[in-house]
Design a protein around this motif. Structure first.
Motif, PDB file in Angstrom:
ATOM      1  N   SER A 214       0.851  -1.186   0.000  1.00 53.26           N
ATOM      2  CA  SER A 214       0.000   0.000   0.000  1.00 53.26           C
ATOM      3  C   SER A 214       0.891   1.242   0.000  1.00 53.26           C
ATOM      4  O   SER A 214       2.002   1.201   0.517  1.00 53.26           O
ATOM      5  CB  SER A 214      -0.897  -0.006   1.221  1.00 53.26           C
ATOM      6  OG  SER A 214      -0.104  -0.120   2.369  1.00 53.26           O
ATOM      7  N   GLN A 259      -0.359  -6.006   6.664  1.00 56.12           N
ATOM      8  CA  GLN A 259      -1.469  -5.206   7.199  1.00 56.12           C
ATOM      9  C   GLN A 259      -1.134  -4.653   8.589  1.00 56.12           C
ATOM     10  O   GLN A 259      -1.448  -3.510   8.906  1.00 56.12           O
ATOM     11  CB  GLN A 259      -2.745  -6.055   7.278  1.00 56.12           C
ATOM     12  CG  GLN A 259      -3.416  -6.215   5.927  1.00 56.12           C
ATOM     13  CD  GLN A 259      -4.447  -7.327   5.941  1.00 56.12           C
ATOM     14  OE1 GLN A 259      -5.036  -7.625   6.963  1.00 56.12           O
ATOM     15  NE2 GLN A 259      -4.657  -7.950   4.789  1.00 56.12           N
ATOM     16  N   HIS A 262       1.320  -1.861   8.212  1.00 58.61           N
ATOM     17  CA  HIS A 262       0.639  -0.661   7.736  1.00 58.61           C
ATOM     18  C   HIS A 262       0.005   0.096   8.912  1.00 58.61           C
ATOM     19  O   HIS A 262       0.120   1.307   9.022  1.00 58.61           O
ATOM     20  CB  HIS A 262      -0.427  -1.061   6.706  1.00 58.61           C
ATOM     21  CG  HIS A 262      -1.095   0.100   6.051  1.00 58.61           C
ATOM     22  ND1 HIS A 262      -0.469   0.870   5.100  1.00 58.61           N
ATOM     23  CD2 HIS A 262      -2.315   0.645   6.240  1.00 58.61           C
ATOM     24  CE1 HIS A 262      -1.287   1.835   4.724  1.00 58.61           C
ATOM     25  NE2 HIS A 262      -2.414   1.721   5.394  1.00 58.61           N
ATOM     26  N   LYS A 263      -0.636  -0.668   9.804  1.00 60.08           N
ATOM     27  CA  LYS A 263      -1.267  -0.027  10.973  1.00 60.08           C
ATOM     28  C   LYS A 263      -0.224   0.608  11.890  1.00 60.08           C
ATOM     29  O   LYS A 263      -0.430   1.695  12.426  1.00 60.08           O
ATOM     30  CB  LYS A 263      -2.098  -1.050  11.755  1.00 60.08           C
ATOM     31  CG  LYS A 263      -3.350  -1.489  11.023  1.00 60.08           C
ATOM     32  CD  LYS A 263      -4.105  -2.528  11.856  1.00 60.08           C
ATOM     33  CE  LYS A 263      -5.250  -3.146  11.053  1.00 60.08           C
ATOM     34  NZ  LYS A 263      -5.739  -4.385  11.665  1.00 60.08           N
TER      35      LYS A 263
END
Lengths: 324, 314
Positions: A214, A259, A262-263
């Protein structure tokens, strides 16, 4: 009372007193995930080198060898399920780590060794050049289960540019079949020089998937790779345990790890903006603009804003409970 | 973000010093800067170990570099086992400097000398003298000697509750600037099944204590864990209003209640491991618990723990 199975991991990385890279980035998340982490510090530094200046010392390869030897002989707990190795500042230490890796594998053939061949990123090297050759021979010497180079490190390791999918598949072929490394994760790569799209490649013995990363959160965050490899070895270990049932493929594990990363980066960025605001208020009061003439603390090496870009590992602790 | 500097030893394997303090504090939301005084393979009571001692000036240089590049303002400094007089001098310099950046920084100081009548630091005479000077000057905020260390710091033998009170009173006379004193494990012949943990503050004549049932085991790192938890609990209780002796009493009860669970779990785990390996343990045997099960006890650091003890006043 029932006691959960002991999960022991040996992590050989750098220590910084302040901030979150190397063992400081890896240990806490692994402990949260239930691992007893035995922590060998290859360096004892004040902060990471991205600040441009550090204080502290590097451990000698003799000390490393003796520390390892004593742990094995005095604690009587011979088995580690996992070995995690990251930033190693010189070739002597790297050779010693090869010895440790082979010895642990000999003691527990089921153990998993993740080697992160930390050498540099996007064309910039941050280790001694002698380290390249040491990694090349280490990679060939066997015993490694997971390797996590970025594009630049992969190129250094194999000695040729890797910019297309075809070159990637050739590289994977060498790592899997000549070097006998089961899992290869290229943690970041631009394919066909397309700088608009950063990708990761996960390959389980040649069965590979390309994942989109991302959009990069603007800024320079050190320690991201160290957190990534810690979370990855935990996932891959769980995967080994559940082989057959609820089997998750490597790329599924890695996209879960990404994921979480990313957080963590979002939490880090929010904290940075918060401190940036309070810093601006302060600097107005002090009328001191030395470090703050640039209001975006996007962090480039040694520009004085690095301190705002430490990963917020502690604020992200709720992400490391195994349910994410 | 709560920032804490913890100056203690590092062991690769096991949980003493910074390895005992860091994880629980991080779980409680502290950004812990771990300044390692040594890197040992394991704690020495295993019978053998290998290790590196970091130089006293290296500690100071690392601290100064952090202040230079990251401008960190600590609210707490924790210190424990000290390897030499020079190291202690470095730590004093560090705390003095930290106070120039944050005058309210609190130094939680464990004056480690020895235990059960046995000294286990080198250079003990000059270190004890330096400790006494430090306590007179009042740099530490809260001090956590054990039974033996309180005796040495006050030149008072502690054999019963009365002499414990005398020692604490004398401590407060000798070192009136120290905000709080906690004596961590007083072992009295009149009550052999219990340890006493007592505390007092320099604004009150009373002292409070808790009676803690003993475990039939030897533990390592429990004092370091206690010190870390106490720093956290004290800072939290201080935020709510109350007299200082109440803040101390409430913090101690909380910390001792958490510690009970960690010791209990670690002790049972050790018994279970011994049983699995086929060793038969006679019921009264005191067993050695080399490693606290800090990681497996995570929930006791993240969830509320029921308070176990009743406060006594003397």
């Amino acid at each position: 009372m029932e006691y959960p199975e002991d999960k022991r991991i040996l992590s050989i990385q750098s220590h910084v007193t302040h901030g979150f890279v190397g063992n400081k980035a890896a240990t806490f998340p692994l402990q949260c995930l239930g691992w007893d982490v035995d922590v060998i510090n290859t360096v004892n530094f004040s902060n990471h080198t991205g600040y441009g200046t550090v204080a502290g010392s590097v451990v000698s390869s003799t000390d490393l060898e003796k520390l390892y030897h004593h742990i094995i002989t005095t604690t009587g707990l011979e088995k580690y399920q996992c070995l995690l190795t990251g930033y190693i500042p010189n070739a002597d230490l790297l050779e010693q780590i090869g010895m440790v890796g082979r010895d642990l594998k000999h003691k527990n053939p089921d153990s998993i060794w993740l080697l992160d061949p930390v050498m540099g990123d996007e064309g910039v090297m941050y280790v001694d050049t002698s380290v390249i050759q040491a990694y090349q021979s280490l990679a060939k010497s066997g015993g490694i289960d997971i390797i996590t180079p970025n594009q630049y490190e992969l190129e250094l390791l194999l000695g040729s540019p890797i910019t297309t999918e075809l070159e990637v598949t050739k590289a994977l072929d060498i790592l899997h079949h000549q070097y006998r490394i089961k899992y290869v994760i290229i943690t970041s790569i631009y394919l066909d020089n397309d700088k608009s799209s950063l990708k990761a490649v996960c390959s389980d013995n040649g069965d590979y998937h390309i994942l989109e990363i991302s959009p990069i959160i603007e800024g320079y965050f050190t320690g991201v790779g160290d957190l990534f490899s810690a979370l990855t070895i935990d996932r891959v270990y769980q995967q080994h345990l559940h082989n057959g049932k609820n089997h998750k493929q490597l790329y599924q594990c890695i996209s879960e790890v990404m994921q979480i990363m990313h957080k963590v980066l979002i939490i880090t960025k929010q904290a940075r903006e918060l401190e940036n605001c309070s810093q601006e208020e302060k600097s107005e009061k002090d009328n001191n603009n030395n470090n703050n003439n640039n209001n975006n603390n996007v962090g480039k090496i040694n520009d004085g804003t690095m301190r705002f870009n430490e990963l917020r590992i502690i604020e992200s602790r709720y992400l490391f409970d195994g349910n994410n | 973000m709560k920032k804490l500097l913890s100056i203690q030893s590092h062991v690769v394997h096991g949980y003493v010093g910074n390895k005992a303090a860091t994880f629980p504090l991080q779980l409680k939301g502290w950004d812990v800067d771990a300044l390692n005084t040594v890197q040992y393979s394991n704690h020495p009571a295993y019978g053998s170990f290998y290790g590196i001692k970091y130089q006293a000036n290296e500690l100071l240089e690392i601290y100064k570099k952090i202040v230079e590049v990251a401008q960190v303002h600590y609210s707490v400094v924790l210190s424990g086992y000290i390897t030499s007089k020079q190291h202690l001098e470095s730590i004093i310099e560090i705390v003095n400097d930290a106070k120039t950046h944050n005058p309210n920084v609190k130094w939680f100081f464990d004056p480690i000398i020895g235990d059960n009548g046995r000294i286990y630091i080198n250079d003990s005479n000059s270190i004890i003298e330096l400790y006494k000077m430090l306590l007179r000057q009042g740099q530490p905020f809260l001090v956590t000697p054990n039974h033996f260390e309180l005796e040495l710091l006050t030149d008072t033998k502690i054999t019963n509750l009365e002499s414990l009170k005398q020692a604490l009173t004398k401590f407060k006379q000798l070192y009136p600037l120290i905000n709080s004193i906690v004596v961590t494990s007083v072992d009295l012949a009149e009550d052999p099944g219990y340890l006493i943990c007592a505390g007092s503050t320099n604004d009150s004549d009373t002292f409070i204590y808790y009676k803690i049932p003993k475990f039939n085991g030897f533990f390592f790192g429990s004092g370091d864990l206690f010190g870390a938890l106490l720093a956290d609990s004290y800072i939290n209780h201080e935020a709510s209003s109350g007299s200082r002796i109440d803040i101390l009493a409430n913090s101690l009860n909380e910390v001792l209640s958490v510690l009970y669970h960690v010791l209990d779990y670690s002790y049972r785990w050790q018994l279970n491991t011994l049983a699995k390996s086929g060793q038969r343990i006679a019921p009264e045997t005191k067993i050695k618990v080399n490693d606290l099960k800090i990681v497996q006890c995570k929930k006791y650091f993240t969830e509320d723990v029921e308070l176990r003890y009743s406060k006594m006043t003397y």
